[in-house]
Scaffold this motif. Sequence first.
Motif, short mmCIF file in Angstrom:
data_model
loop_
_atom_site.label_atom_id
_atom_site.label_comp_id
_atom_site.label_asym_id
_atom_site.label_seq_id
_atom_site.Cartn_x
_atom_site.Cartn_y
_atom_site.Cartn_z
N PHE A 68 0.83 -1.20 0.00
CA PHE A 68 0.00 0.00 0.00
C PHE A 68 0.87 1.26 0.00
CE2 PHE A 68 -3.85 -2.14 2.27
CZ PHE A 68 -4.19 -2.75 1.08
N GLN A 69 2.07 1.16 0.58
CA GLN A 69 2.97 2.31 0.67
C GLN A 69 3.89 2.40 -0.54
OE1 GLN A 69 2.28 4.17 3.28
NE2 GLN A 69 0.87 2.62 4.05
N SER A 70 4.39 1.25 -0.98
CA SER A 70 5.34 1.24 -2.09
C SER A 70 5.22 -0.09 -2.81
CB SER A 70 6.77 1.45 -1.58
OG SER A 70 7.70 1.36 -2.64
N LEU A 71 4.83 -0.05 -4.07
CA LEU A 71 4.64 -1.29 -4.82
C LEU A 71 5.97 -1.99 -5.05
CD1 LEU A 71 2.03 -0.16 -7.49
CD2 LEU A 71 1.69 -1.89 -5.71
N PRO A 72 5.97 -3.32 -5.04
CA PRO A 72 7.21 -4.06 -5.28
C PRO A 72 7.59 -4.03 -6.75
CG PRO A 72 5.38 -5.58 -5.10
CD PRO A 72 4.82 -4.21 -4.81
N PRO A 73 8.86 -4.27 -7.06
CA PRO A 73 9.26 -4.40 -8.47
C PRO A 73 8.59 -5.62 -9.10
CG PRO A 73 11.17 -4.11 -7.03
CD PRO A 73 10.00 -4.38 -6.15
N PHE A 74 8.19 -5.47 -10.35
CA PHE A 74 7.51 -6.58 -11.04
C PHE A 74 8.41 -7.81 -11.10
CE2 PHE A 74 6.74 -9.05 -14.87
CZ PHE A 74 5.39 -9.35 -14.74
N ALA A 75 9.70 -7.58 -11.38
CA ALA A 75 10.62 -8.72 -11.51
C ALA A 75 10.72 -9.50 -10.21
CB ALA A 75 12.00 -8.22 -11.93
N LEU A 76 10.61 -8.81 -9.07
CA LEU A 76 10.68 -9.50 -7.78
C LEU A 76 9.44 -10.36 -7.57
CD1 LEU A 76 11.82 -10.10 -5.00
CD2 LEU A 76 10.90 -7.90 -4.20
N VAL A 77 8.27 -9.82 -7.86
CA VAL A 77 7.04 -10.60 -7.70
C VAL A 77 7.09 -11.83 -8.61
CG1 VAL A 77 4.53 -10.56 -7.75
CG2 VAL A 77 5.78 -8.49 -7.17
N HIS A 78 7.56 -11.62 -9.83
CA HIS A 78 7.69 -12.74 -10.77
C HIS A 78 8.65 -13.79 -10.22
CE1 HIS A 78 9.31 -14.89 -14.30
NE2 HIS A 78 8.10 -14.72 -14.81
N ALA A 79 9.75 -13.35 -9.63
CA ALA A 79 10.73 -14.29 -9.08
C ALA A 79 10.14 -15.07 -7.91
CB ALA A 79 11.98 -13.52 -8.64
N ILE B 225 19.58 -11.75 -6.00
CA ILE B 225 19.92 -10.37 -6.38
C ILE B 225 19.17 -9.38 -5.49
CG2 ILE B 225 19.73 -8.67 -8.23
CD1 ILE B 225 20.11 -10.97 -10.22
N TYR B 226 17.90 -9.65 -5.27
CA TYR B 226 17.09 -8.73 -4.46
C TYR B 226 17.45 -8.82 -2.98
CZ TYR B 226 14.14 -7.14 -8.27
OH TYR B 226 13.70 -6.54 -9.42
N GLU B 227 17.95 -9.96 -2.54
CA GLU B 227 18.40 -10.05 -1.15
C GLU B 227 19.56 -9.10 -0.90
OE1 GLU B 227 19.28 -14.13 -0.48
OE2 GLU B 227 17.18 -14.76 -0.38
N GLY B 228 20.47 -9.01 -1.86
CA GLY B 228 21.56 -8.06 -1.73
C GLY B 228 21.08 -6.62 -1.83
N MET B 229 20.10 -6.40 -2.67
CA MET B 229 19.57 -5.05 -2.86
C MET B 229 18.82 -4.57 -1.61
SD MET B 229 16.81 -3.78 -5.71
CE MET B 229 17.76 -4.56 -7.02
N ALA B 230 18.15 -5.49 -0.92
CA ALA B 230 17.34 -5.11 0.24
C ALA B 230 18.17 -4.44 1.31
CB ALA B 230 16.63 -6.34 0.81
N GLU B 231 19.39 -4.91 1.52
CA GLU B 231 20.25 -4.33 2.54
C GLU B 231 20.68 -2.92 2.16
OE1 GLU B 231 22.17 -4.01 6.10
OE2 GLU B 231 20.77 -5.57 5.40
N LYS C 266 17.60 -0.47 2.76
CA LYS C 266 16.79 -0.88 3.90
C LYS C 266 16.04 0.27 4.55
CE LYS C 266 20.69 -0.60 7.14
NZ LYS C 266 21.49 -1.36 8.12
N ASP C 267 16.53 1.50 4.41
CA ASP C 267 15.87 2.63 5.05
C ASP C 267 14.86 3.32 4.14
OD1 ASP C 267 17.28 2.30 7.43
OD2 ASP C 267 19.00 3.44 6.67
N GLU C 268 14.64 2.78 2.96
CA GLU C 268 13.68 3.36 2.03
C GLU C 268 12.41 2.51 2.01
OE1 GLU C 268 15.46 3.75 -1.79
OE2 GLU C 268 17.34 4.59 -0.99
N PRO C 269 11.27 3.13 1.67
CA PRO C 269 10.02 2.35 1.59
C PRO C 269 10.13 1.15 0.66
CG PRO C 269 9.54 4.69 1.52
CD PRO C 269 11.03 4.57 1.45
N GLN C 270 10.85 1.32 -0.46
CA GLN C 270 11.01 0.20 -1.39
C GLN C 270 11.77 -0.95 -0.74
OE1 GLN C 270 10.58 -1.36 -5.47
NE2 GLN C 270 9.49 0.04 -4.17
N GLY C 271 12.70 -0.61 0.16
CA GLY C 271 13.44 -1.66 0.86
C GLY C 271 12.54 -2.50 1.73
N GLU C 272 11.57 -1.85 2.39
CA GLU C 272 10.62 -2.61 3.21
C GLU C 272 9.79 -3.55 2.35
OE1 GLU C 272 8.39 0.40 5.12
OE2 GLU C 272 10.02 1.08 6.40
#
Length: 679
Positions: free
Chosen positions: A270-281, A292-298, A301-307
């Motif tokens: 509701f706050q920040s939509l996930p990347p399409f590629a991540l949902v597909h994965a 790839i996204y596990e490394g990106m999450a760190e 981490k302080d941004e809404p997209q990180g959550e």
Amino acid sequence: MHLFSGFQFRDWLLANDPALSRLRMASRVTLTIVLSFAILFAIQMLIVPLPTAAFGLGIVLSIEGGVAVRDKGNSRQLVTRLFGCAASLAVVGIAAGLEDRRFLSDLVFLVVIALASAGRVFGPRGFAIGMFAFTSYFMGSYFRPSLAELPDVAIGPVVSVFVGHLVRAVLLPDDWRRDLLRSLESVRGRINQILFKLATLAGSGHIGEADRQELRQLEDRLKEVVLMAETFIPRPPAGVFDGASDPAAELAIRLFDAHLAAESAIVVSFQSLPPFALVHAVIEADKAELAIYEGMAEAIKDEPQGETVRALLWLGEARQQLTQVIGEGQASGFAGIDAVKDTVQPEKIDFSFANPLLRSALQITLASALAMGFGLLLSRERWFWAVLASFLVFTNTNSRGDTAMKALSRSLGTVFGIAIGLVLATLISGEPYIAIPVAAVCIFLAFYFLQVSYAMMTFFISIVLCLVYGMTGVLTLDLLQLRIGETMIGAVAGTAVAFLVFPARTRGALDAALARWFQALDELLSAIGEGKSGFALIALSQKIDACYRDVTVAARPLGSSWSVVTRPGQIRQTLAIFLSCTYWARILAKSYAARADADELKRLIASDLALMKDAAPRGSTCFFIERKASRTTGRHLPLSREGARLGLEMIGSALERLYPSADVLPFAPGEAIARSKQG
């Protein structure tokens, strides 16, 4: 690989019919009717001519045996069926003996209705026997067999009872391990539906209010099937697992995690939509892409997209663990999980009018008397339909609003069913080899939709009756109009009595459901204050889940189109607040452990309890509060060690929103969310 390659028909079916319970019920009822009719027809052709009442009772009791018999265990079910058969034979005999005394017969019918309704205080067996007795007297009065025909008439109930038990115990038996497996597959299917919706939104890059509402509906649908799956997991007598080493406990934890992860994915999306590629994965379980996204999450981490990324990764992991559990169940049938014997002690029965079941029995009897009186004015021969409608509209209802909704559903289903049935019966008139299979399909569809739409069930049953009338040569427009009229009389009689005699107000039922919800939340917060953790807290959070479901059911009539207090926007908004609070209660139960900052947590618990103390006595008033639309506010997903503190703060924030104009609040509006963002 195509996005929906793993979404097969069976997944879709399980997602929409958890544990295939509707399919199994419809199959049992249809198969019982078909086999009973075939046996009775063979007896008719080869041994002895049977009265029409034998066929009628055989078919009707086949239905009741599939729907009303709810005892646990084959032996208990057989005992209930035998008692029901005895009750059926007794009341049919009484109806036949009183055939020449119609006035007395009608009064006795009311006595049977009163006893059948009051029998529900004895639990599932009393309910089933009562339904057998009511429908049997109905059929006996309708077909009017003579006393000399009773031995042959008795063949119908006897055949249906034993065929019904054969179908239930042998051909389509209950199996909790199979049902557990199917319910877990249903959970995965509904998680898939959430992922597909998120993929669609991620592809468009936009989420609107309609999309949020759809995601909340998907969340509620997931909650329904999770609650069902939890009922199939054997638990110790105390209801709380001793440790995670228990295979059943491990399964319960994985189910809990999958549910929580899916809800968390919705919350942060509701706050920040996930990347399409991540949902597909996540959907395709693409380990390389997920890494790839596990490394990106760190890194973010302080941004809404990180959550959002962390939430989807968590959901992907929980979904994979659930898939692993399903695979193990398919391979071993959960052989490592032992069944738990039913040790529930029967409760003392309250025979006063403080018992809602006895109040309902009086309502049903009065409604039936009214329907009988006005039905007789319309037709001396067909008034039974009015009584049938007035009796059935009270079944499985909790308030006068529920009864009114059911009466409306029955009326609409009858009208449209007769309209379609008349056309079908006319088209296939004189073609029994077509009409009989069509009738069987309609019977199956009627009971397949019974649990989700009473109107649909009535619609298909009305079509079946039209086909039967057509095959027996009595189908006329006047007869169908008479059926509609009698059904309307019964529906109006039931609704009138529900509103005037011992009325169970919709808000009263909602008040009771809310009281249980607040009590469950109080138990969770108090348990944390007492230092409990682990499975004890999870069990309490699951109790809150179940209470939330009761709240949604009780609130449903308030948002119905017939209601003069219809405020669907406010109802949905308030339910969303309770849903949010229920979600954060689960986060709290999962995250809490003994903490160094225990004093801070105790302060938050005290604040939440103070809010509850203010809100709980007001009951359902919160559903009629005008609230301004809240602005979208950032929030941290509680995947970190701060989950318990944040859970308490968000529960407080949700409780604030129930009565935003309160003079004194432990938190200023929005303060809890703001504090949750501080280091």
